[in-house]
Design a protein around this motif. Structure first.
Motif, short mmCIF file in Angstrom:
data_model
loop_
_atom_site.label_atom_id
_atom_site.label_comp_id
_atom_site.label_asym_id
_atom_site.label_seq_id
_atom_site.Cartn_x
_atom_site.Cartn_y
_atom_site.Cartn_z
N TYR A 57 0.83 -1.21 0.00
CA TYR A 57 0.00 0.00 0.00
C TYR A 57 0.86 1.26 0.00
O TYR A 57 0.35 2.37 0.05
N GLY A 58 2.18 1.05 -0.06
CA GLY A 58 3.12 2.17 -0.09
C GLY A 58 4.48 1.66 -0.51
O GLY A 58 4.64 0.51 -0.93
N GLU A 59 5.48 2.51 -0.37
CA GLU A 59 6.83 2.19 -0.82
C GLU A 59 7.68 1.52 0.25
O GLU A 59 8.68 0.88 -0.06
N GLY A 60 7.30 1.65 1.52
CA GLY A 60 8.12 1.14 2.62
C GLY A 60 8.04 -0.37 2.77
O GLY A 60 7.07 -1.01 2.33
N ASP A 61 9.05 -0.96 3.42
CA ASP A 61 9.07 -2.40 3.66
C ASP A 61 7.86 -2.85 4.48
O ASP A 61 7.36 -3.96 4.29
N VAL A 134 -5.59 2.93 4.20
CA VAL A 134 -7.01 3.14 3.92
C VAL A 134 -7.18 3.77 2.54
O VAL A 134 -8.04 3.35 1.75
N VAL A 135 -6.37 4.77 2.23
CA VAL A 135 -6.42 5.41 0.92
C VAL A 135 -6.15 4.38 -0.18
O VAL A 135 -6.85 4.33 -1.20
N SER A 136 -5.16 3.52 0.03
CA SER A 136 -4.81 2.50 -0.95
C SER A 136 -5.95 1.51 -1.16
O SER A 136 -6.26 1.14 -2.30
N SER A 171 -5.34 12.69 -1.67
CA SER A 171 -6.04 12.92 -2.94
C SER A 171 -7.43 12.29 -2.94
O SER A 171 -8.11 12.30 -3.96
N ILE A 172 -7.83 11.74 -1.80
CA ILE A 172 -9.10 11.03 -1.73
C ILE A 172 -9.67 11.15 -0.32
O ILE A 172 -8.92 11.29 0.65
N THR A 173 -10.98 11.16 -0.21
CA THR A 173 -11.62 11.18 1.11
C THR A 173 -12.43 9.90 1.26
O THR A 173 -13.51 9.77 0.68
N PRO A 174 -11.91 8.92 2.00
CA PRO A 174 -12.62 7.65 2.16
C PRO A 174 -13.95 7.85 2.89
O PRO A 174 -14.04 8.60 3.87
N GLN A 175 -14.99 7.20 2.39
CA GLN A 175 -16.30 7.26 3.04
C GLN A 175 -16.41 6.06 3.98
O GLN A 175 -16.84 4.98 3.58
N ILE A 176 -15.98 6.24 5.21
CA ILE A 176 -15.97 5.16 6.20
C ILE A 176 -17.34 5.10 6.86
O ILE A 176 -17.76 6.04 7.52
N LYS A 177 -18.03 3.98 6.65
CA LYS A 177 -19.40 3.86 7.17
C LYS A 177 -19.44 3.48 8.65
O LYS A 177 -20.40 3.82 9.35
#
Length: 293
Positions: A57-61, A134-136, A171-177
């Protein structure tokens, strides 16, 4: 009310040591048993669900997650992101698939998130990682009809920090229900002078900016439509119980959709272990929240 600022170090450390409050078994045994139950549950999930392991979900290990996908053709897919506990210094996604066991039968996708635990990771990094995860997830699974968070102990703290995110930085707003916060810690200041902080090395400034109880106004802005459940075990320590009760009251006073679940006959560990069972109280509450009961 407990005044932790007036406690001696050993008394405060007792309050912050969940294993010493279990009525089921000695402190050393309850933590070993906890890891065993979670591992066995995760093995069951991996044997039953379609799994995608070590998805970045990112660049880190440490930026990895495991995805448990039910065998369903339905497009009405609910997804639960599970964030593990371990006082920000133990456990991993390798023991975090257990919550999928009762959920994939209901067509629910489960994502178990890893983050860099201490001493490799520090608090700001861990919070950033779970937010990015979460964004990913939202980007990769755009067809989901409902996104839910579930976190236990330190994972409940991190889930609460996700709810308090200023999404304008992303760049995104997750809609967490919905969000399930189980036996969490929401004010990090009591941790600073204890053994728990030795690998974390938090300063007061770090603790304040990463304490969900200090960020309720931001949560109201970012997660006003989210249904939040604050759950606590009957045999959690008085300090843990008070933190949950106070956080719940702060959320309620802000007009947020929040419920308190005080789960009888449980301690800090089996309150989440029981979620392997579809008939357990918290699993039923979670499925009801999703309309899957």
């Amino acid at each position: 009310m407990l005044h932790w600022t007036q406690m001696k170090k050993d008394a405060l450390e007792l309050q912050l040591s969940p294993s010493r409050w279990s009525h089921r078994m000695p402190a050393d045994s309850v933590t070993e048993a906890h890891v065993k139950v979670l591992k066995e549950g995760t093995e069951r999930a991996r044997a039953s669900a379609q799994t995608f392991l070590n998805v970045p979900y990112g660049e880190g290990d440490g930026d990895k997650m495991d995805v448990y996908v039910p065998r369903t053709k339905s497009r009405d897919v609910h997804l639960v992101i599970y964030i593990h506990g371990g006082y920000w210094q133990l456990l991993s996604k390798e023991e975090s698939g257990f919550v999928a066991v009762p959920l994939f039968d209901k067509g629910v996708v489960v994502v178990a998130v890893d983050y860099d635990i201490a001493p490799k990771g520090h608090m700001d990094l861990m919070v950033s990682q779970v937010r990015r995860s979460v964004v990913s997830v939202v980007r990769q699974y755009s067809h989901i009809s409902g996104l839910y968070l579930c976190g236990h102990s330190a994972g409940a703290h991190l889930a609460a920090m996700v709810l308090s995110t200023d999404w304008s930085q992303y760049s995104i707003t997750p809609q967490i229900k919905g969000a399930f916060l189980i036996s969490g810690i929401y004010d990090l200041l009591p941790v600073l002078s204890t053994y728990i902080n030795e690998p974390l090395k938090m300063t007061e400034e770090v603790a304040v900016r990463n304490s969900p109880c200090k960020l309720v106004p931001q949560l109201k802005l970012s997660s006003s439509s989210c249904h939040i459940v604050v759950a606590i075990a009957q045999n959690d320590s008085p300090l843990f119980r008070e933190q949950s009760e106070q956080y719940y009251k702060m959320l309620e006073a802000s007009g947020l959709k929040v419920a308190m679940e005080d789960v009888p006959n449980t301690d800090h560990f089996n309150i989440v272990e029981l979620m392997i069972d579809a008939e357990s109280h918290l699993t039923k509450v979670l499925l009801t929240m999703m309309g899957k009961s």
